[in-house]
Design an enzyme around this catalytic site. Structure first.
Site, PDB file in Angstrom:
ATOM      1  CB  ALA A  31      -0.962  -0.002   1.178  1.00 38.74           C
ATOM      2  N   GLY A  35       5.996   8.365   0.856  1.00 42.96           N
ATOM      3  CA  GLY A  35       6.968   8.146   1.930  1.00 42.96           C
ATOM      4  C   GLY A  35       7.857   6.942   1.614  1.00 42.96           C
ATOM      5  CG  HIS A  36       6.230   2.999   1.477  1.00 41.19           C
ATOM      6  ND1 HIS A  36       4.862   3.143   1.461  1.00 41.19           N
ATOM      7  CD2 HIS A  36       6.525   2.330   2.618  1.00 41.19           C
ATOM      8  CE1 HIS A  36       4.354   2.576   2.541  1.00 41.19           C
ATOM      9  NE2 HIS A  36       5.333   2.088   3.268  1.00 41.19           N
ATOM     10  CE  LYS A 148       2.385   7.353  10.094  1.00 35.42           C
ATOM     11  NZ  LYS A 148       2.506   5.885  10.124  1.00 35.42           N
ATOM     12  CG  ASP A 149       6.140   3.415  11.484  1.00 35.71           C
ATOM     13  OD1 ASP A 149       5.067   3.443  12.093  1.00 35.71           O
ATOM     14  OD2 ASP A 149       6.212   3.315  10.248  1.00 35.71           O
ATOM     15  CD  GLN A 152       8.770  -0.406  11.922  1.00 35.91           C
ATOM     16  OE1 GLN A 152       7.867  -1.200  12.094  1.00 35.91           O
ATOM     17  NE2 GLN A 152       8.922   0.220  10.767  1.00 35.91           N
TER      18      GLN A 152
HETATM   19  O1  PAF Z   1       6.975  -0.412   8.844  1.00 30.68           O
HETATM   20  C1  PAF Z   1       6.505  -1.429   8.276  1.00 30.68           C
HETATM   21  O2  PAF Z   1       5.922  -1.344   7.200  1.00 30.68           O
HETATM   22  C2  PAF Z   1       6.665  -2.798   8.933  1.00 30.68           C
HETATM   23  O3  PAF Z   1       6.594  -2.707  10.310  1.00 30.68           O
HETATM   24  C3  PAF Z   1       7.953  -3.520   8.489  1.00 30.68           C
HETATM   25  C4  PAF Z   1       9.194  -2.785   8.931  1.00 30.68           C
HETATM   26  C5  PAF Z   1       7.969  -3.688   6.967  1.00 30.68           C
HETATM   27  C6  PAF Z   1       7.997  -4.922   9.121  1.00 30.68           C
HETATM   28  O4  PAF Z   1       6.911  -5.701   8.735  1.00 30.68           O
END
Ligand code: PAF
Length: 283
Positions: A31, A35-36, A148-149, A152
């Site tokens: 999706a 950003g990606h 943003k994460d 993480q």
């Molecule tokens: O940030 C994400 O999209 C997910 O947490 C990741 C790092 C791809 C792990 O599934």
């Protein structure tokens, strides 16, 4: 762009390249949005080959409905990756990633006890495990994640250090829509009216940052942000933290910090939005 759907196939393809090519890796759950693509473009600038992965990782969802409704847009994702020159896509089948249930567990300690860790039981264990598997499969030199994460990013930093992965972590700034809403795969689940309201989260973060920069206390800032969110009936407040940038522990004395992170999660119906802002208190 080469597309691989099994660990064996991508490993075989990459094996002869590993000694000569610098690999940049962008793990995603698909999706895709700008950003990606910013992560892929940055990886493209600094590596010989860019590998992206798309895998909606079941083990990091603590809510079955969230997993079921997670947007899946593979054809559009492939086109977007190709538009920014991604070389390789790894998009494995769940049974290829998890031929048997994972029996080991990761524990990231303190960083897991707050915010996303506290509200999404087991989430970071799932993230850490899948990212470790992906790192072993792709063997990148650099891995790219979005701010943003933020939590993480800290978890991945710890994973790289604790498990001696020879990988440089690159954290890129959050990409926002013109109205300030942080780009997220979940935004496409918002209704048109929710989408109009959602930027109020970032606006409240910005106003809270200004308050802190003009000398407001932690309590004043906390109350202000909470009131802004509670004032909007379509928001359901989950958390707001003024956090230590290095550990994400709750800040208890502003005088000890030059920078803090404002981190929040807010629901709109069943869509959970997170955002954060790093505040420089010296300004
Ligand atoms: O940030 C994400 O999209 C997910 O947490 C990741 C790092 C791809 C792990 O599934």
């Amino acid at each position: 762009m080469q597309i691989f759907r099994t660990q064996t196939a991508i490993k075989e393809y990459l094996r002869p390249l590993l000694s000569t090519q610098k690999i940049g890796f962008v793990p995603t759950m698909g999706a895709l949005h700008e950003g990606h693509l910013a992560l892929v473009s940055e990886a493209k600038r600094h590596n010989d080959l860019v590998v992206a992965s798309i895998f909606v990782n079941p083990t990091q969802f603590n809510n079955a409905n969230d997993l079921a409704k997670y947007p899946r847009t593979e054809d559009a994702d492939v086109a977007m990756l190709e538009s920014v020159g991604c070389d390789i896509l790894f998009t494995p089948y769940p049974e290829d990633m998890y031929p048997q249930p994972v029996r080991t567990a990761l524990n990231f300690g303190e960083v897991e006890t707050v915010m996303e860790g506290a509200f999404r039981q087991g989430h970071f264990n799932g993230v850490g495990m899948v990212v470790a598997k992906l790192f072993h499969i792709v063997k990148p030199n650099k891995a790219y994640f979005g701010q943003k994460d933020l939590q993480q990013c800290l978890v991945i930093k710890q994973l790289i250090q604790d498990y001696s992965f020879d990988i440089k972590l690159v954290i890129m700034p959050t990409i926002r829509e013109a109205d300030g809403l942080a780009m997220s795969s979940r935004n496409r689940r918002l209704s048109a009216t929710q989408r109009q309201t959602a930027p109020k989260i970032y606006a409240a973060l910005q106003q809270t940052a200004q308050l802190l920069q003009s000398g407001a206390s932690l309590q004043t800032a906390q109350d202000f942000y909470t009131q802004q969110i509670l004032a909007e009936p379509t928001f359901r407040f989950e958390y707001f933290e003024i956090a230590n940038l290095d550990t994400l522990a709750t800040v208890t004395d502003l005088a000890q910090h030059q920078q803090v992170a404002l981190c929040t999660a807010v629901f709109m119906d069943e869509v959970r939005l997170i955002d954060n802002l790093i505040v420089d208190l010296r300004k």
